[in-house]
Design a protein around this motif. Structure first.
Motif, PDB file in Angstrom:
ATOM      1  N   ALA A 168       0.834  -1.208   0.000  1.00  0.00           N
ATOM      2  CA  ALA A 168       0.000   0.000   0.000  1.00  0.00           C
ATOM      3  C   ALA A 168       0.867   1.255   0.000  1.00  0.00           C
ATOM      4  N   CYS A 169       1.982   1.206   0.705  1.00  0.00           N
ATOM      5  CA  CYS A 169       2.878   2.356   0.747  1.00  0.00           C
ATOM      6  C   CYS A 169       3.534   2.598  -0.615  1.00  0.00           C
ATOM      7  N   SER A 170       3.908   1.549  -1.293  1.00  0.00           N
ATOM      8  CA  SER A 170       4.511   1.743  -2.624  1.00  0.00           C
ATOM      9  C   SER A 170       3.501   2.328  -3.610  1.00  0.00           C
ATOM     10  N   VAL A 171       2.234   1.933  -3.510  1.00  0.00           N
ATOM     11  CA  VAL A 171       1.195   2.498  -4.371  1.00  0.00           C
ATOM     12  C   VAL A 171       0.972   3.968  -4.040  1.00  0.00           C
ATOM     13  N   ALA A 172       0.881   4.300  -2.752  1.00  0.00           N
ATOM     14  CA  ALA A 172       0.659   5.696  -2.342  1.00  0.00           C
ATOM     15  C   ALA A 172       1.855   6.569  -2.704  1.00  0.00           C
ATOM     16  N   THR A 173       3.061   6.032  -2.556  1.00  0.00           N
ATOM     17  CA  THR A 173       4.255   6.796  -2.911  1.00  0.00           C
ATOM     18  C   THR A 173       4.303   7.058  -4.408  1.00  0.00           C
ATOM     19  N   ALA A 174       3.960   6.068  -5.206  1.00  0.00           N
ATOM     20  CA  ALA A 174       3.947   6.261  -6.663  1.00  0.00           C
ATOM     21  C   ALA A 174       2.915   7.310  -7.070  1.00  0.00           C
ATOM     22  N   ARG A 175       1.811   7.405  -6.335  1.00  0.00           N
ATOM     23  CA  ARG A 175       0.769   8.374  -6.676  1.00  0.00           C
ATOM     24  C   ARG A 175       1.119   9.784  -6.217  1.00  0.00           C
ATOM     25  N   TYR A 176       1.558   9.938  -4.959  1.00  0.00           N
ATOM     26  CA  TYR A 176       1.750  11.270  -4.394  1.00  0.00           C
ATOM     27  C   TYR A 176       3.173  11.810  -4.539  1.00  0.00           C
ATOM     28  N   TYR A 177       4.167  10.931  -4.672  1.00  0.00           N
ATOM     29  CA  TYR A 177       5.563  11.343  -4.848  1.00  0.00           C
ATOM     30  C   TYR A 177       6.188  10.529  -5.975  1.00  0.00           C
ATOM     31  N   PRO A 178       5.848  10.833  -7.220  1.00  0.00           N
ATOM     32  CA  PRO A 178       6.333   9.997  -8.338  1.00  0.00           C
ATOM     33  C   PRO A 178       7.852  10.050  -8.547  1.00  0.00           C
ATOM     34  N   VAL A 179       8.538  11.059  -8.024  1.00  0.00           N
ATOM     35  CA  VAL A 179       9.990  11.139  -8.200  1.00  0.00           C
ATOM     36  C   VAL A 179      10.747  10.391  -7.106  1.00  0.00           C
ATOM     37  N   ALA A 180      10.062   9.805  -6.170  1.00  0.00           N
ATOM     38  CA  ALA A 180      10.722   9.073  -5.088  1.00  0.00           C
ATOM     39  C   ALA A 180      11.347   7.787  -5.634  1.00  0.00           C
ATOM     40  N   VAL A 181      12.463   7.393  -5.028  1.00  0.00           N
ATOM     41  CA  VAL A 181      13.144   6.186  -5.480  1.00  0.00           C
ATOM     42  C   VAL A 181      12.719   4.954  -4.678  1.00  0.00           C
TER      43      VAL A 181
END
Length: 122
Positions: free
Chosen positions: A60-73
């Protein structure tokens, strides 16, 4: 009461109440076996629940990170007692400089992030 009233009890001698039915060693062994049995039943359930919750939180965290912070590694999901989102699983985005940014709370029981409500004009 005579044995004529209950013939199945003829010859029965009641046991001495001062002497226990089982020895102390047998009782201790039985207690140990019961406690080990309870531990063997409960611990695998707890470990399975924790493993499923951590895997669900990470997804769930990887999905939320991809949505709200797309430049995160990367992303990191942790269970915090006093995190920014309160008690429960918290999601952090990791940028290229390995800094963590708080994304969303995932709750005590993690689930996939919900899509924002869309209102269809009538």
């Amino acid at each position: 009461m005579t044995s004529d009233d209950h013939p199945e009890l003829s010859g029965y001698e009641p046991q001495d109440a001062a002497r226990p039915l089982r020895s102390r060693r047998t009782m201790a062994l039985m207690r140990i076996v019961v406690e080990l049995g309870l531990v063997a039943l409960i611990v695998p359930g707890i470990l399975t629940t924790v493993q499923i919750a951590s895997r669900t939180a990470a997804n769930a965290c990887s999905v939320a990170t991809a949505r709200y912070y797309p430049v995160a590694v990367g992303s990191d999901a942790r269970f915090d007692l006093t995190g920014p989102g309160g008690f429960g699983w918290q999601c952090y985005a990791i940028d290229i400089n390995e800094r963590e940014t708080y994304v969303i709370p995932l709750g005590i029981i993690p689930a996939a992030p919900r899509a924002p409500e869309t209102v269809v004009p009538a």
